[in-house]
Design a protein around this motif. Structure first.
Motif, mmCIF file in Angstrom:
data_model
loop_
_atom_site.group_PDB
_atom_site.id
_atom_site.type_symbol
_atom_site.label_atom_id
_atom_site.label_comp_id
_atom_site.label_asym_id
_atom_site.label_seq_id
_atom_site.Cartn_x
_atom_site.Cartn_y
_atom_site.Cartn_z
ATOM 1 N N LEU A 115 0.893 -1.590 -3.762
ATOM 2 C CA LEU A 115 0.200 -1.392 -2.823
ATOM 3 C C LEU A 115 -0.119 -1.463 -1.565
ATOM 4 C CD1 LEU A 115 -3.348 -2.174 -5.716
ATOM 5 C CD2 LEU A 115 -2.785 -0.091 -4.971
ATOM 6 N N ILE A 116 0.763 -2.732 -1.022
ATOM 7 C CA ILE A 116 1.045 -3.405 0.159
ATOM 8 C C ILE A 116 2.062 -2.113 0.623
ATOM 9 C CG2 ILE A 116 2.068 -5.332 1.453
ATOM 10 C CD1 ILE A 116 1.077 -6.772 -0.994
ATOM 11 N N LYS A 117 3.016 -2.288 -0.209
ATOM 12 C CA LYS A 117 4.155 -1.102 0.433
ATOM 13 C C LYS A 117 3.289 0.213 1.226
ATOM 14 C CE LYS A 117 8.745 0.632 -0.004
ATOM 15 N NZ LYS A 117 9.346 -0.110 -1.080
ATOM 16 N N VAL A 118 3.047 0.703 0.127
ATOM 17 C CA VAL A 118 1.928 1.908 0.131
ATOM 18 C C VAL A 118 0.580 2.375 1.307
ATOM 19 C CG1 VAL A 118 1.166 4.144 -0.647
ATOM 20 C CG2 VAL A 118 3.483 3.440 -1.513
ATOM 21 N N LEU A 119 0.172 1.378 0.537
ATOM 22 C CA LEU A 119 -1.657 1.258 1.896
ATOM 23 C C LEU A 119 -1.772 0.992 2.622
ATOM 24 C CD1 LEU A 119 -3.322 2.935 -1.214
ATOM 25 C CD2 LEU A 119 -2.490 4.090 0.408
ATOM 26 N N GLY A 120 -0.901 -0.896 2.567
ATOM 27 C CA GLY A 120 -1.356 -1.589 3.223
ATOM 28 C C GLY A 120 -0.835 -1.759 4.654
ATOM 29 N N LYS A 121 -1.778 -2.716 5.559
ATOM 30 C CA LYS A 121 -1.405 -2.712 6.617
ATOM 31 C C LYS A 121 0.017 -4.126 6.754
ATOM 32 C CE LYS A 121 -6.465 -1.661 8.586
ATOM 33 N NZ LYS A 121 -7.241 -2.539 9.422
ATOM 34 N N THR A 122 0.736 -3.802 7.825
ATOM 35 C CA THR A 122 1.652 -4.433 7.985
ATOM 36 C C THR A 122 0.661 -5.820 8.431
ATOM 37 O OG1 THR A 122 1.668 -3.822 10.434
ATOM 38 C CG2 THR A 122 3.413 -2.809 8.248
ATOM 39 N N LYS A 123 2.512 -6.883 8.813
ATOM 40 C CA LYS A 123 1.666 -8.199 9.871
ATOM 41 C C LYS A 123 1.630 -7.508 10.794
ATOM 42 C CE LYS A 123 3.463 -11.310 5.911
ATOM 43 N NZ LYS A 123 3.882 -12.099 5.888
ATOM 44 N N ASP A 124 2.150 -6.888 11.982
ATOM 45 C CA ASP A 124 1.918 -6.883 12.904
ATOM 46 C C ASP A 124 1.229 -6.106 13.168
ATOM 47 O OD1 ASP A 124 4.863 -7.749 13.668
ATOM 48 O OD2 ASP A 124 5.761 -6.465 13.064
ATOM 49 N N ARG A 125 0.682 -4.642 12.350
ATOM 50 C CA ARG A 125 -0.446 -4.557 12.585
ATOM 51 C C ARG A 125 -1.941 -5.582 12.578
ATOM 52 N NH1 ARG A 125 -1.507 1.154 9.966
ATOM 53 N NH2 ARG A 125 -4.254 1.438 11.348
ATOM 54 N N ILE A 126 -2.056 -6.104 11.687
ATOM 55 C CA ILE A 126 -2.586 -7.074 11.365
ATOM 56 C C ILE A 126 -2.906 -7.784 12.616
ATOM 57 C CG2 ILE A 126 -4.211 -8.975 10.067
ATOM 58 C CD1 ILE A 126 -2.566 -7.599 7.793
ATOM 59 N N LYS A 127 -1.354 -8.402 13.311
ATOM 60 C CA LYS A 127 -2.001 -9.582 14.584
ATOM 61 C C LYS A 127 -2.718 -8.614 15.408
ATOM 62 C CE LYS A 127 1.485 -12.878 13.436
ATOM 63 N NZ LYS A 127 3.309 -13.178 14.019
#
Length: 262
Positions: A115-127
């Motif tokens: 789920l993280i790989k397909v529909l989750g946001k990356t750590k850089d985008r979250i920051k």
């Protein structure tokens, strides 16, 4: 209360809820979780191997769904039991499209990583989004004003006095007109060409108070501030004594009769 027994209370702690890694993208709106609880209904030996297919999905819903719901409050999560033979997850987007994740015989970690790989946001985008949210919060804060802020000056907020540069203030609000009466200021505001009163007119109306002249001290040789020397004080550091300089002179003045007898 049954939710306070076993490992249930751990899932409701704030520290555990904040430890989630899955933050959905903005287009995800609904998440469906499908699995079965056959072993609770039928204690049959031939279904024990079949339950291994749903065990990973059951653990995923028990441990990871609270974290996902806490990190994604705008996403609706729905659980369906005893409806499909195989476990799977179905996510709906805001445009009406959906995507299905096959969870057949998978453990909960592999389901979460998928789920993280397909529909989750990356750590850089979250920051990056956190920085933008913080800057937007500072930009909209009414207590912060100036350059790069929503309000350049505090006078733009309703209920405050406007700046004199943009809107001329009445003369009664300016400091240089404090010596004038309110009636005069109101009359000058009505008649802009009116002349200002002279100093004599102000003195006659008792609106101007000149500074009181300081009394001069008589000079005597050998005496340098005796009233301070007597009390052991220095200028500008202590309060002067109760008696004045002239009282001290009168008190220490020698009598004329004593000088004549000597």
């Amino acid at each position: 209360m049954p939710f306070l027994l076993g490992s249930g209370p751990i899932r409701r702690t704030l520290r555990y809820l904040k430890a989630g890694d899955l933050i959905f993208k903005d287009r995800v709106k609904i998440m469906e979780v499908h699995y079965n609880f056959y072993y609770r209904r039928f204690a049959l030996s031939h279904l024990t191997n079949f339950m291994k297919v749903h065990s990973g999905m059951i653990e995923f819903h028990y441990w990871d769904i609270p974290q996902i719901q806490y990190a994604n409050p705008n996403v609706q999560i729905v659980r369906f039991n005893e409806m499909m033979p195989n476990p799977f997850i179905r996510c709906w987007f805001e445009d009406g499209k959906d995507i299905i994740f096959d969870c057949f015989a998978k453990d909960r970690k592999s389901i979460l990583s998928q789920l993280i790989k397909v529909l989750g946001k990356t750590k850089d985008r979250i920051k990056q989004e956190q920085k933008l949210a913080k800057s937007l919060e500072e930009y909209r804060n009414l207590a912060c004003f100036g350059f790069n802020q929503e309000t350049f000056c505090y006078c733009e907020i309703p209920g405050h006095v406007p700046c004199p540069g943009t809107c001329p203030l009445p003369k009664r609000m300016l400091g240089k007109y404090t010596i004038y009466k309110t009636e005069l200021l109101e009359s000058w505001e009505k008649d802009l060409d009116a002349e200002y009163p002279s100093q004599k007119q102000l003195e006659s109306v008792h609106q101007w108070y000149p500074l009181a002249p300081k009394p001069g001290l008589r000079y005597q040789e050998g005496i340098d501030k005796p009233h301070l020397r007597e009390y052991g004080k220095t200028m500008g550091h202590d309060i002067s004594p109760s008696e004045s300089y002239y009282e001290w002179v009168d008190r220490n003045k020698p009598l004329v009769e004593d000088e004549g007898e000597k």
